[in-house]
Write a protein that holds these residues in place. Structure first.
Motif, PDB file in Angstrom:
ATOM      1  N   ILE A   1      -1.297   6.379  -7.507  1.00  0.00           N
ATOM      2  CA  ILE A   1      -0.193   6.857  -6.685  1.00  0.00           C
ATOM      3  C   ILE A   1       0.418   8.100  -7.347  1.00  0.00           C
ATOM      4  O   ILE A   1       0.009   8.503  -8.428  1.00  0.00           O
ATOM      5  CB  ILE A   1       0.873   5.760  -6.484  1.00  0.00           C
ATOM      6  N   THR A   2       1.414   8.681  -6.690  1.00  0.00           N
ATOM      7  CA  THR A   2       2.088   9.870  -7.210  1.00  0.00           C
ATOM      8  C   THR A   2       3.454   9.469  -7.758  1.00  0.00           C
ATOM      9  O   THR A   2       4.137   8.615  -7.189  1.00  0.00           O
ATOM     10  CB  THR A   2       2.248  10.928  -6.105  1.00  0.00           C
ATOM     11  N   TRP A   3       3.846  10.151  -8.852  1.00  0.00           N
ATOM     12  CA  TRP A   3       5.066   9.780  -9.568  1.00  0.00           C
ATOM     13  C   TRP A   3       6.021  10.968  -9.645  1.00  0.00           C
ATOM     14  O   TRP A   3       5.662  12.034 -10.135  1.00  0.00           O
ATOM     15  CB  TRP A   3       4.725   9.311 -10.980  1.00  0.00           C
ATOM     16  N   LEU A   4       7.256  10.739  -9.164  1.00  0.00           N
ATOM     17  CA  LEU A   4       8.310  11.754  -9.202  1.00  0.00           C
ATOM     18  C   LEU A   4       9.424  11.274 -10.131  1.00  0.00           C
ATOM     19  O   LEU A   4       9.976  10.188  -9.938  1.00  0.00           O
ATOM     20  CB  LEU A   4       8.867  12.002  -7.794  1.00  0.00           C
ATOM     21  N   CYS A   5       9.764  12.086 -11.110  1.00  0.00           N
ATOM     22  CA  CYS A   5      10.780  11.757 -12.105  1.00  0.00           C
ATOM     23  C   CYS A   5      12.115  12.366 -11.712  1.00  0.00           C
ATOM     24  O   CYS A   5      12.209  13.585 -11.510  1.00  0.00           O
ATOM     25  CB  CYS A   5      10.332  12.310 -13.458  1.00  0.00           C
ATOM     26  N   GLU A   6      13.151  11.513 -11.592  1.00  0.00           N
ATOM     27  CA  GLU A   6      14.486  12.075 -11.436  1.00  0.00           C
ATOM     28  C   GLU A   6      14.957  12.491 -12.835  1.00  0.00           C
ATOM     29  O   GLU A   6      15.455  11.681 -13.613  1.00  0.00           O
ATOM     30  CB  GLU A   6      15.481  11.081 -10.842  1.00  0.00           C
ATOM     31  N   GLY A   7      14.814  13.756 -13.120  1.00  0.00           N
ATOM     32  CA  GLY A   7      15.155  14.297 -14.424  1.00  0.00           C
ATOM     33  C   GLY A   7      14.436  15.619 -14.616  1.00  0.00           C
ATOM     34  O   GLY A   7      13.616  16.018 -13.779  1.00  0.00           O
ATOM     35  N   ASP A   8      14.755  16.308 -15.711  1.00  0.00           N
ATOM     36  CA  ASP A   8      14.077  17.578 -15.972  1.00  0.00           C
ATOM     37  C   ASP A   8      13.729  17.715 -17.454  1.00  0.00           C
ATOM     38  O   ASP A   8      13.846  18.772 -18.045  1.00  0.00           O
ATOM     39  CB  ASP A   8      14.900  18.771 -15.484  1.00  0.00           C
ATOM     40  N   ASN A   9      13.274  16.605 -18.025  1.00  0.00           N
ATOM     41  CA  ASN A   9      12.792  16.588 -19.394  1.00  0.00           C
ATOM     42  C   ASN A   9      11.281  16.773 -19.356  1.00  0.00           C
ATOM     43  O   ASN A   9      10.538  15.878 -18.946  1.00  0.00           O
ATOM     44  CB  ASN A   9      13.164  15.264 -20.063  1.00  0.00           C
TER      45      ASN A   9
ATOM     46  N   ASP B   1       0.813  -1.222   0.000  1.00  0.00           N
ATOM     47  CA  ASP B   1       0.000   0.000   0.000  1.00  0.00           C
ATOM     48  C   ASP B   1       0.847   1.274   0.000  1.00  0.00           C
ATOM     49  O   ASP B   1       0.549   2.241   0.693  1.00  0.00           O
ATOM     50  CB  ASP B   1      -0.947   0.009   1.217  1.00  0.00           C
ATOM     51  N   ILE B   2       1.913   1.262  -0.795  1.00  0.00           N
ATOM     52  CA  ILE B   2       2.718   2.488  -0.879  1.00  0.00           C
ATOM     53  C   ILE B   2       1.966   3.546  -1.693  1.00  0.00           C
ATOM     54  O   ILE B   2       0.999   3.246  -2.398  1.00  0.00           O
ATOM     55  CB  ILE B   2       4.111   2.220  -1.479  1.00  0.00           C
ATOM     56  N   ASP B   3       2.428   4.792  -1.614  1.00  0.00           N
ATOM     57  CA  ASP B   3       1.670   5.925  -2.141  1.00  0.00           C
ATOM     58  C   ASP B   3       2.322   6.610  -3.337  1.00  0.00           C
ATOM     59  O   ASP B   3       1.722   7.527  -3.910  1.00  0.00           O
ATOM     60  CB  ASP B   3       1.484   6.966  -1.027  1.00  0.00           C
ATOM     61  N   GLY B   4       3.550   6.221  -3.683  1.00  0.00           N
ATOM     62  CA  GLY B   4       4.207   6.881  -4.790  1.00  0.00           C
ATOM     63  C   GLY B   4       5.535   6.244  -5.111  1.00  0.00           C
ATOM     64  O   GLY B   4       6.078   5.438  -4.340  1.00  0.00           O
ATOM     65  N   TYR B   5       6.055   6.616  -6.299  1.00  0.00           N
ATOM     66  CA  TYR B   5       7.392   6.195  -6.710  1.00  0.00           C
ATOM     67  C   TYR B   5       8.217   7.420  -7.091  1.00  0.00           C
ATOM     68  O   TYR B   5       7.763   8.279  -7.849  1.00  0.00           O
ATOM     69  CB  TYR B   5       7.333   5.260  -7.916  1.00  0.00           C
ATOM     70  N   ARG B   6       9.429   7.472  -6.547  1.00  0.00           N
ATOM     71  CA  ARG B   6      10.461   8.372  -7.061  1.00  0.00           C
ATOM     72  C   ARG B   6      11.272   7.509  -8.007  1.00  0.00           C
ATOM     73  O   ARG B   6      11.879   6.526  -7.579  1.00  0.00           O
ATOM     74  CB  ARG B   6      11.313   8.922  -5.915  1.00  0.00           C
ATOM     75  N   CYS B   7      11.272   7.842  -9.284  1.00  0.00           N
ATOM     76  CA  CYS B   7      11.846   6.964 -10.294  1.00  0.00           C
ATOM     77  C   CYS B   7      13.249   7.415 -10.667  1.00  0.00           C
ATOM     78  O   CYS B   7      13.449   8.473 -11.273  1.00  0.00           O
ATOM     79  CB  CYS B   7      10.934   6.926 -11.514  1.00  0.00           C
ATOM     80  N   ASP B   8      14.219   6.607 -10.290  1.00  0.00           N
ATOM     81  CA  ASP B   8      15.628   6.911 -10.480  1.00  0.00           C
ATOM     82  C   ASP B   8      15.977   6.906 -11.973  1.00  0.00           C
ATOM     83  O   ASP B   8      15.534   6.035 -12.723  1.00  0.00           O
ATOM     84  CB  ASP B   8      16.468   5.860  -9.743  1.00  0.00           C
ATOM     85  N   ALA B   9      16.780   7.898 -12.384  1.00  0.00           N
ATOM     86  CA  ALA B   9      17.256   7.974 -13.780  1.00  0.00           C
ATOM     87  C   ALA B   9      16.111   7.767 -14.769  1.00  0.00           C
ATOM     88  O   ALA B   9      16.265   7.088 -15.794  1.00  0.00           O
ATOM     89  CB  ALA B   9      18.369   6.959 -14.018  1.00  0.00           C
ATOM     90  N   ALA B  10      14.961   8.350 -14.463  1.00  0.00           N
ATOM     91  CA  ALA B  10      13.739   8.069 -15.225  1.00  0.00           C
ATOM     92  C   ALA B  10      13.862   8.455 -16.691  1.00  0.00           C
ATOM     93  O   ALA B  10      13.307   7.775 -17.565  1.00  0.00           O
ATOM     94  CB  ALA B  10      12.549   8.793 -14.595  1.00  0.00           C
ATOM     95  N   THR B  11      14.583   9.522 -16.988  1.00  0.00           N
ATOM     96  CA  THR B  11      14.668   9.976 -18.379  1.00  0.00           C
ATOM     97  C   THR B  11      15.672   9.169 -19.199  1.00  0.00           C
ATOM     98  O   THR B  11      15.809   9.404 -20.399  1.00  0.00           O
ATOM     99  CB  THR B  11      15.016  11.469 -18.439  1.00  0.00           C
ATOM    100  N   TYR B  12      16.354   8.207 -18.581  1.00  0.00           N
ATOM    101  CA  TYR B  12      17.201   7.267 -19.317  1.00  0.00           C
ATOM    102  C   TYR B  12      16.339   6.174 -19.966  1.00  0.00           C
ATOM    103  O   TYR B  12      16.830   5.414 -20.799  1.00  0.00           O
ATOM    104  CB  TYR B  12      18.203   6.588 -18.382  1.00  0.00           C
ATOM    105  N   ILE B  13      15.103   6.097 -19.543  1.00  0.00           N
ATOM    106  CA  ILE B  13      14.198   5.021 -19.929  1.00  0.00           C
ATOM    107  C   ILE B  13      13.147   5.576 -20.882  1.00  0.00           C
ATOM    108  O   ILE B  13      12.673   6.701 -20.698  1.00  0.00           O
ATOM    109  CB  ILE B  13      13.542   4.436 -18.661  1.00  0.00           C
TER     110      ILE B  13
END
Length: 454
Positions: free
Chosen positions: A227-235, A197-209
């Motif tokens: 859930i809530t999604w946080l992208c490690e990146g600024d694309n 029952d987690i509430d979100g993902y911080r996705c590491d190196a997300a813009t590499y994918i």
């Protein structure tokens, strides 16, 4: 009826927060953070936890014991750095990087058991705190469970399969052209949402994918829970899927400011942050430090010197969701690498930092002008007669938050030029009311700051 009651209680809380007669100013205090809920889903404060370093125990139980303090601090979201077993092959340091994942569906035994993790999450939820996992989808450890059974899940380069991306010698690159691998990755992500029952993902190196993968992943996981999604990146194109990303270039500008102390450039970067229309309906994370910066570039004190406190104020008031990295709130000046156990030193805490962080989380969570995304309050920079002073406003409707920063090592007296904030403001940190005019002389101490709220 329940909705009406909640609305009335919210109004009472906000009124209690601000009401104080002039003769009570010397004793003015804000209500405790434990009684405050954010005014909207876009007024949250996120806290990054390195489990192995956070507590003396270095596990889930050690973090769970500290949840009351985090609640009092004003934390809404706990982002847990990866909780999975760490690869042994080509490991760096004594413990290895938590970003070198050996099994996506398992828990690092150093941190505890399934029961321990479920207890942490349930206790956090009971306190009104959400739990986000750090998800490392770009690469795995060399001895991940897939290597033996599914070597085709990994990419090849110059005829070599698997290989390490970006000179990260302890991990190997996954192949996102492989549909079976993508399906297995999504299945693993769904597991933690369904079972824990987690509430979100911080996705590491997300813009590499590829962005197409994140579309697939969110579509499938939304069927289980939104859930809530946080992208490690600024694309910005990735904001088709993600709710937040890193204001990465802004952090680079902050680090540049730490080297040059060029206030004019800092003001320009703040305006640039607001002028990016790609984020009109989405949020960004603002930070002075995090696990990477602390490990590789030094602490915030190394990078910002005596301006850590005024820049902390800026990070909470300039734009969107502020991040606190474990130990930052007590003013700890210590590098914590990613490959060994380097515990946070919680005592003695610097009360100047601790008290300021509590006030800033409360400010962020109670001011509509400081919302993220769609309801983001507009930014106005106020000119003064001293170029070393940075004064700006965040305003939404009748709510306005004025921030004043002295980013020099000497006291400065200044006045507004051409225009002033309109109306009566309360000095948020000291109490008392203030009306501004072009004749009003204001003084800020060296590396000082003031916040006014209407």
């Amino acid at each position: 009826m329940n909705t009406i009651k909640l609305f009335v209680l919210g109004l009472i809380a906000i009124f209690s927060f601000y009401s104080c007669s002039d003769d009570e100013d010397d004793n003015w205090q804000e209500i405790p953070n434990t009684e405050i809920t954010p005014v909207s889903k876009n007024n949250n404060v996120i806290y990054e936890v390195n489990i192995r370093n956070y507590s003396a125990e270095g596990n889930f139980k050690g973090l769970e014991k500290d949840l009351p303090r985090l609640k009092e601090l004003g934390v809404d979201i706990l982002w847990l750095m990866p909780i999975h077993p760490v690869g042994e092959k080509n490991k760096i340091g004594t413990k290895g990087s938590p970003y070198s994942i050996k099994d996506y569906k398992a828990i690092n035994p150093d941190y505890g058991t399934d029961t321990d993790l479920k207890s942490l999450i349930a206790t956090a939820h009971a306190s009104g705190i959400k739990i986000w996992f750090d998800w490392v989808a770009n690469h795995t450890a060399w001895d991940h469970v897939w290597v033996g059974n599914h070597l085709n899940f990994y990419a090849s380069k110059n005829g070599v399969r698997p290989y390490s991306p970006e000179n990260w010698s302890d991990v190997i690159q996954l192949d996102y052209k492989n549909a079976d691998m993508r399906a297995e990755m999504i299945d693993a992500m769904k597991y933690w949402v369904e079972s824990f029952d987690i509430d979100g993902y911080r996705c590491d190196a997300a813009t590499y994918i590829p962005l197409s993968f994140w579309h697939e992943a969110r579509t499938e996981i939304d069927k289980v829970k939104e859930i809530t999604w946080l992208c490690e990146g600024d694309n910005a194109s990735y904001m088709q899927v993600f709710d937040y990303d890193y204001a990465w270039s802004f952090n680079t500008a902050l680090n540049d400011f730490g080297k040059t102390n060029n206030i004019s450039n800092l003001v320009s970067e703040c305006n640039k942050l607001f002028s990016n229309n790609a984020y009109t309906n989405k949020g960004r994370m603002i930070y002075l430090t995090n696990h990477d910066l602390n490990a590789y570039d030094g602490t915030e004190f190394t990078r910002y010197g005596k301006n850590v406190l005024p820049l902390t104020v800026l990070s909470f008031t300039i734009y969107d969701m502020p991040l606190i990295y474990n130990g930052q709130e007590i003013g700890m000046d210590k590098v914590m690498g990613l490959f060994d156990v380097v515990p946070v030193v919680w005592t003695p805490a610097n009360n100047t930092y601790n008290d300021l962080f509590k006030k800033l989380t409360q400010l962020k969570r109670t001011q509509p002008a400081l919302e993220d995304g769609t309801n983001r309050g507009v930014l106005k920079v106020y000119p003064t007669n001293n170029e070393d002073i940075f004064v700006y406003s965040r305003k939404r409707g009748t709510n306005e938050v004025i921030t004043m920063l002295n980013l020099t090592d000497h006291s400065i007296k200044f006045k507004f030029s051409n225009t002033t904030p309109l109306g009566t403001f309360r000095d948020y940190l000291k109490g008392g009311n203030q009306d501004f005019s072009l004749q009003t002389e204001i003084e800020l101490p060296a590396n000082g700051y003031s916040i006014y709220v209407k």
